[in-house]
Write a protein that holds these residues in place. Structure first.
Motif, PDB file in Angstrom:
ATOM      1  N   GLY A  34       5.301  -5.536   3.912  1.00 50.65           N
ATOM      2  CA  GLY A  34       4.240  -3.979   4.263  1.00 50.65           C
ATOM      3  C   GLY A  34       5.258  -3.432   4.543  1.00 50.65           C
ATOM      4  O   GLY A  34       6.425  -3.467   4.351  1.00 50.65           O
ATOM      5  N   PHE A  35       4.346  -1.831   4.603  1.00 49.58           N
ATOM      6  CA  PHE A  35       5.265  -0.354   4.845  1.00 49.58           C
ATOM      7  C   PHE A  35       5.254  -0.729   6.008  1.00 49.58           C
ATOM      8  O   PHE A  35       4.709  -0.567   6.844  1.00 49.58           O
ATOM      9  N   LEU A  99       0.989  -8.424   1.810  1.00 52.81           N
ATOM     10  CA  LEU A  99       0.500  -7.707   3.197  1.00 52.81           C
ATOM     11  C   LEU A  99      -0.118  -6.215   2.983  1.00 52.81           C
ATOM     12  O   LEU A  99       0.768  -5.452   2.666  1.00 52.81           O
ATOM     13  N   SER A 100      -1.008  -5.628   3.423  1.00 55.32           N
ATOM     14  CA  SER A 100      -1.101  -4.378   3.667  1.00 55.32           C
ATOM     15  C   SER A 100      -0.303  -4.043   1.900  1.00 55.32           C
ATOM     16  O   SER A 100      -0.888  -3.617   1.009  1.00 55.32           O
ATOM     17  N   MET A 101       0.890  -2.977   2.291  1.00 50.80           N
ATOM     18  CA  MET A 101       0.529  -2.713   0.755  1.00 50.80           C
ATOM     19  C   MET A 101       1.537  -3.430  -0.316  1.00 50.80           C
ATOM     20  O   MET A 101       2.058  -3.407  -1.675  1.00 50.80           O
ATOM     21  N   TYR A 104      -1.172  -4.140  -1.910  1.00 52.90           N
ATOM     22  CA  TYR A 104      -1.385  -3.453  -3.327  1.00 52.90           C
ATOM     23  C   TYR A 104      -0.692  -3.070  -4.663  1.00 52.90           C
ATOM     24  O   TYR A 104      -0.761  -3.833  -5.500  1.00 52.90           O
ATOM     25  N   ARG A 138      -0.934  11.220   3.873  1.00 57.48           N
ATOM     26  CA  ARG A 138       0.684  11.118   3.368  1.00 57.48           C
ATOM     27  C   ARG A 138       1.277  11.862   3.459  1.00 57.48           C
ATOM     28  O   ARG A 138       2.895  11.658   3.735  1.00 57.48           O
ATOM     29  N   PHE A 157       3.711   5.493  14.553  1.00 63.41           N
ATOM     30  CA  PHE A 157       3.150   4.553  13.549  1.00 63.41           C
ATOM     31  C   PHE A 157       3.476   3.455  14.312  1.00 63.41           C
ATOM     32  O   PHE A 157       2.146   2.807  14.525  1.00 63.41           O
ATOM     33  N   MET A 196       1.849   5.114  -2.555  1.00 65.01           N
ATOM     34  CA  MET A 196       0.913   4.981  -1.769  1.00 65.01           C
ATOM     35  C   MET A 196      -0.397   5.348  -2.596  1.00 65.01           C
ATOM     36  O   MET A 196      -1.830   5.553  -2.905  1.00 65.01           O
ATOM     37  N   LEU A 223      -7.202  -0.692  10.297  1.00 65.53           N
ATOM     38  CA  LEU A 223      -6.196   0.666   9.300  1.00 65.53           C
ATOM     39  C   LEU A 223      -7.119  -0.045   7.747  1.00 65.53           C
ATOM     40  O   LEU A 223      -7.237   0.822   6.481  1.00 65.53           O
ATOM     41  N   HIS A 249      -3.216  -4.639  12.359  1.00 64.55           N
ATOM     42  CA  HIS A 249      -2.947  -5.073  11.048  1.00 64.55           C
ATOM     43  C   HIS A 249      -1.507  -5.961  10.234  1.00 64.55           C
ATOM     44  O   HIS A 249      -1.238  -6.160   9.667  1.00 64.55           O
TER      45      HIS A 249
HETATM   46  C1  MLT Z   1       0.897  -1.123   5.156  1.00 60.94           C
HETATM   47  O1  MLT Z   1       1.176  -1.498   6.378  1.00 60.94           O
HETATM   48  O2  MLT Z   1       1.641  -2.200   4.482  1.00 60.94           O
HETATM   49  C2  MLT Z   1       0.605   0.321   5.223  1.00 60.94           C
HETATM   50  O3  MLT Z   1      -0.064   0.804   6.425  1.00 60.94           O
HETATM   51  C3  MLT Z   1      -0.311   0.918   3.765  1.00 60.94           C
HETATM   52  C4  MLT Z   1      -0.676   1.646   4.148  1.00 60.94           C
HETATM   53  O4  MLT Z   1      -0.310   3.118   4.608  1.00 60.94           O
HETATM   54  O5  MLT Z   1      -1.759   1.723   3.269  1.00 60.94           O
END
Ligand code: MLT
Length: 282
Positions: A34-35, A99-101, A104, A138, A157, A196, A223, A249
């Protein structure tokens, strides 16, 4: 247990750091972080799986040990990088966990080249694109990163990304996440935020995925909350849902025992290693 290894994969002049563990030839599990972290967020899972599965854990460009390049990224560029890593290692028919990003990127990769994957794990992620409010946030984050640096960003964060149990009870994990973000490259993080913001909606892809998919979510994830994960699992032809207690998260780091139980159960079913080795968790 195999010693940690890594390989560098060059994509158009950008070097990607890819961590490798476990026996070559065993069913491959690819982890997408993830990010704004790196493959190191998967340390607990790598330790759990490395006796029986081949683990491939790249750092997305701009993060961890991968080059930053020009900082101009898109989710499709990260997906291209994933395909390049799989081709470089000669891997087909993998299980991928994002996970998360990372989710995506995985969803877009599944949409574009589904034949590469035998199963998927979507953790603390969403298939919907950003709405207007999220996009503006963002852009504000990119501005703040450039003005104040990654350290200030990291302090804010952690409060959002980690669950209330972790924030109250696991100061060492809070510190690790904060320090990892603070050490990250501002251009790499900004590029990721903009990628993102511009990502496409992959919700319609879910109904067409004819592979087993495990959806995982931390019970305290604000999130990408539980209801959203439930909707994704319902939309999948072969979807299952695992809710991880005492986790936000970053559910794999916040409650690795529960996360790994769900993951191993799923892998035993969809990508069982041919022979159980010493230390196998059955
Ligand atoms: C992540 O955990 O990868 C990010 O929070 C994803 C996001 O910012 O949408």
């Amino acid at each position: 247990m195999s010693p940690p290894e890594s390989v560098r994969v060059e994509v158009d002049g950008v070097g990607l750091n890819v961590a490798l563990r476990g026996p070559e030839g065993a069913p491959a599990v690819v982890f997408l972080h993830g990010f704004p972290l790196s493959h190191r967020m998967w340390e607990p899972q790598m330790r759990t799986l490395e006796a029986r599965w081949r683990i491939v854990a790249p750092d997305l460009r701009g993060m961890g040990g991968s080059d930053v390049g020009d900082g101009q990224y898109a989710i499709d560029l990260y997906a291209d990088d994933l395909f390049a890593v799989l081709d470089h290692l000669g891997l087909a028919d993998v299980v991928a966990c994002g996970l998360s990003m990372g989710g995506y990127v995985l969803l877009r990769a599944l949409e574009r080249e589904p034949g590469r994957f035998r199963a998927a794990v979507l953790a603390d992620t969403r298939s919907t694109a950003d709405d207007d409010e999220a996009r503006l946030k963002r852009v504000a984050a990119v501005r703040a990163l450039k003005r104040k640096g990654a350290e200030t960003y990291a302090r804010q964060f952690v409060e959002i990304v980690l669950g209330r149990t972790t924030l109250a009870e696991r100061p060492e994990l809070v510190d690790w996440v904060r320090a990892t973000i603070a050490a990250a490259d501002v251009l790499g993080l900004s590029g990721a935020q903009l990628a993102m913001a511009a990502r496409t909606d992959t919700t319609d892809v879910l109904a067409g995925l004819d592979i087993p998919v495990l959806v995982v979510v931390g019970k305290e994830d604000e999130l990408t909350p539980r209801d959203l994960a439930g909707d994704m699992a319902d939309a999948l032809p072969d979807g299952r849902l695992a809710v991880i207690p005492r986790a936000g998260h970053l559910s794999n780091l916040e409650n690795p025992e529960a996360f790994d139980r769900a993951l191993v159960r799923f892998l035993e079913e969809v990508a069982p290693p041919p022979l159980a080795g010493p230390g196998a968790q059955r």
